[in-house]
Motif scaffolding. Structure first.
Motif, PDB file in Angstrom:
ATOM      1  N   HIS A   1       0.588   6.140  -5.840  1.00 19.55           N
ATOM      2  CA  HIS A   1      -0.633   5.889  -5.063  1.00 19.55           C
ATOM      3  C   HIS A   1      -0.849   4.407  -4.770  1.00 19.55           C
ATOM      4  CE1 HIS A   1      -2.936   9.556  -6.895  1.00 19.55           C
ATOM      5  NE2 HIS A   1      -1.813   9.884  -6.335  1.00 19.55           N
ATOM      6  N   HIS A   2      -0.790   4.024  -3.541  1.00 20.52           N
ATOM      7  CA  HIS A   2      -1.307   2.727  -3.113  1.00 20.52           C
ATOM      8  C   HIS A   2      -0.845   1.575  -4.006  1.00 20.52           C
ATOM      9  CE1 HIS A   2      -3.720   5.077  -0.418  1.00 20.52           C
ATOM     10  NE2 HIS A   2      -4.046   5.838  -1.449  1.00 20.52           N
ATOM     11  N   VAL A   3       0.448   1.406  -4.054  1.00 21.29           N
ATOM     12  CA  VAL A   3       1.005   0.301  -4.852  1.00 21.29           C
ATOM     13  C   VAL A   3       1.302  -0.872  -3.925  1.00 21.29           C
ATOM     14  CG1 VAL A   3       2.826  -0.434  -6.430  1.00 21.29           C
ATOM     15  CG2 VAL A   3       2.007   1.937  -6.481  1.00 21.29           C
TER      16      VAL A   3
ATOM     17  N   ASN B   1       0.823  -1.218   0.000  1.00 18.33           N
ATOM     18  CA  ASN B   1       0.000   0.000   0.000  1.00 18.33           C
ATOM     19  C   ASN B   1       0.855   1.265   0.000  1.00 18.33           C
ATOM     20  OD1 ASN B   1      -2.443   1.411   0.031  1.00 18.33           O
ATOM     21  ND2 ASN B   1      -2.335   1.681   2.249  1.00 18.33           N
TER      22      ASN B   1
ATOM     23  N   CYS C   1      -4.042  12.104  -2.686  1.00 18.62           N
ATOM     24  CA  CYS C   1      -4.695  11.159  -3.570  1.00 18.62           C
ATOM     25  C   CYS C   1      -6.080  10.836  -3.012  1.00 18.62           C
ATOM     26  CB  CYS C   1      -3.862   9.901  -3.719  1.00 18.62           C
ATOM     27  SG  CYS C   1      -3.373   9.135  -2.197  1.00 18.62           S
TER      28      CYS C   1
ATOM     29  N   VAL D   1       2.472   4.726  -0.696  1.00 14.88           N
ATOM     30  CA  VAL D   1       2.132   6.070  -1.184  1.00 14.88           C
ATOM     31  C   VAL D   1       3.370   6.941  -0.988  1.00 14.88           C
ATOM     32  CG1 VAL D   1       0.678   8.110  -0.842  1.00 14.88           C
ATOM     33  CG2 VAL D   1      -0.313   5.827  -0.567  1.00 14.88           C
TER      34      VAL D   1
ATOM     35  N   ARG E   1       0.723   6.758 -11.657  1.00 13.79           N
ATOM     36  CA  ARG E   1       0.593   7.122 -10.232  1.00 13.79           C
ATOM     37  C   ARG E   1      -0.090   5.966  -9.502  1.00 13.79           C
ATOM     38  NH1 ARG E   1      -0.290  13.709 -10.441  1.00 13.79           N
ATOM     39  NH2 ARG E   1       1.511  14.025 -11.774  1.00 13.79           N
ATOM     40  N   ASP E   2      -1.248   5.547  -9.946  1.00 25.02           N
ATOM     41  CA  ASP E   2      -1.844   4.298  -9.453  1.00 25.02           C
ATOM     42  C   ASP E   2      -1.255   3.147 -10.268  1.00 25.02           C
ATOM     43  OD1 ASP E   2      -4.480   5.047  -7.734  1.00 25.02           O
ATOM     44  OD2 ASP E   2      -4.101   6.513  -9.317  1.00 25.02           O
TER      45      ASP E   2
END
Ligand SMILES: Nc1ncnc2c1ncn2[C@@H]1O[C@H](COP(=O)(O)OP(=O)(O)OP(=O)(O)O)[C@@H](O)[C@H]1O
Length: 238
Positions: free
Chosen positions: A18-20, A6, A235, A8, A201-202
């Protein structure tokens, strides 16, 4: 193994990654692709511990070597090529131990391996962009790390240099090292990289390259990029 949980990462209050969530398996060879401003460099630097995770976690098993984007490095500093390569032994030598005969020989061997044998005493500012990229690969050779991160490693290099550097990258992969490279060349990635993380980004897709880089996923990444709000401060999912 590298695990992202997760993750960021931001610049100031501007979100970049974002939330990888996912993992780079040990010995894997992965490309990170995505539009300009997709957070690829930020992600690489966060994995390397050079940029803080705002949320979530990065876990890395093993020492990391990073090849930064050549264009971002100051080359006006008066330093000889051999000394740049010797920076690769920093973790071994530290700040106070100078390089001995063995280390100097190691540096010269690495320069030879990237076709810069006669460049040891040359100031780094006198190198062409492609020669400088080769020099950075020589430094990576001395770092001898199990995890290697490369940010646009084939930028500004000619076809022959790219082929030589790519062969080196495959050799490292063959030795069982984990390789992650930020790239823009779709054909190259399809041909040479078994795994891809497509980022806008996501995370858009992460897995076998043929699937991750499907036309549909690439379109989604482009659409995401078109709708980024440059002034967004956080985000949406945070
Ligand atoms: N030092 C910084 N200060 C402020 N914003 C930054 C900084 N570095 C990057 N950014 C912003 O963070 C976002 C992601 O940048 P990043 O360099 O990680 O993208 P990238 O995918 O590597 O892009 P490119 O393909 O253009 O190299 C961009 O919107 C960028 O403007």
């Amino acid at each position: 193994m590298i695990t992202l949980d997760n993750l960021v990462a931001s610049h100031g209050r501007r979100p970049a990654v974002h939330h990888v969530t996912g993992r780079f398996a040990p010995g894997s060879l992965t490309a990170i692709m995505g539009p300009n401003g997709a957070g690829k460099t930020t992600l690489l630097r966060t994995i390397a511990g050079l940029h803080p995770a705002e949320e979530g976690r990065v876990q890395v098993a093993g020492r990391i070597a990073l090849l930064p984007q050549g264009a971002t490095m100051d080359r006006t500093f008066p330093i000889a090529c051999r000394d740049v390569v010797l920076q690769g032994l920093w973790s071994k030598l530290g700040a106070f131990r100078g390089a001995g005969r063995a280390e100097l020989a190691q540096a010269d061997q690495a320069l030879g391996a990237v076709g810069l044998r006669d460049f040891a005493a040359r100031p780094v500012g006198s190198l062409s962009a492609g020669q400088f990229q080769r020099l950075l690969f020589a430094r990576l050779l001395l770092q001898d790390a199990p995890v290697i991160l490369l940010d646009e490693p084939f930028n500004a290099v000619d076809g022959k240099t790219a082929a030589d550097l790519l062969a080196m990258l495959h050799r490292w992969h063959g030795e069982g090292r984990t390789i992650i490279a930020v790239l823009h060349d779709l054909d190259l990635v399809r041909r040479e990289f078994p795994e891809t993380l497509l980022l806008a980004r996501d995370p858009i897709a992460w897995g076998p390259t043929a699937i991750a880089l499907s036309a549909e996923n690439r379109l989604r990444a482009r659409m995401m990029a078109e709708h980024w709000d440059a002034e967004a401060e956080r985000c949406a999912a945070a």
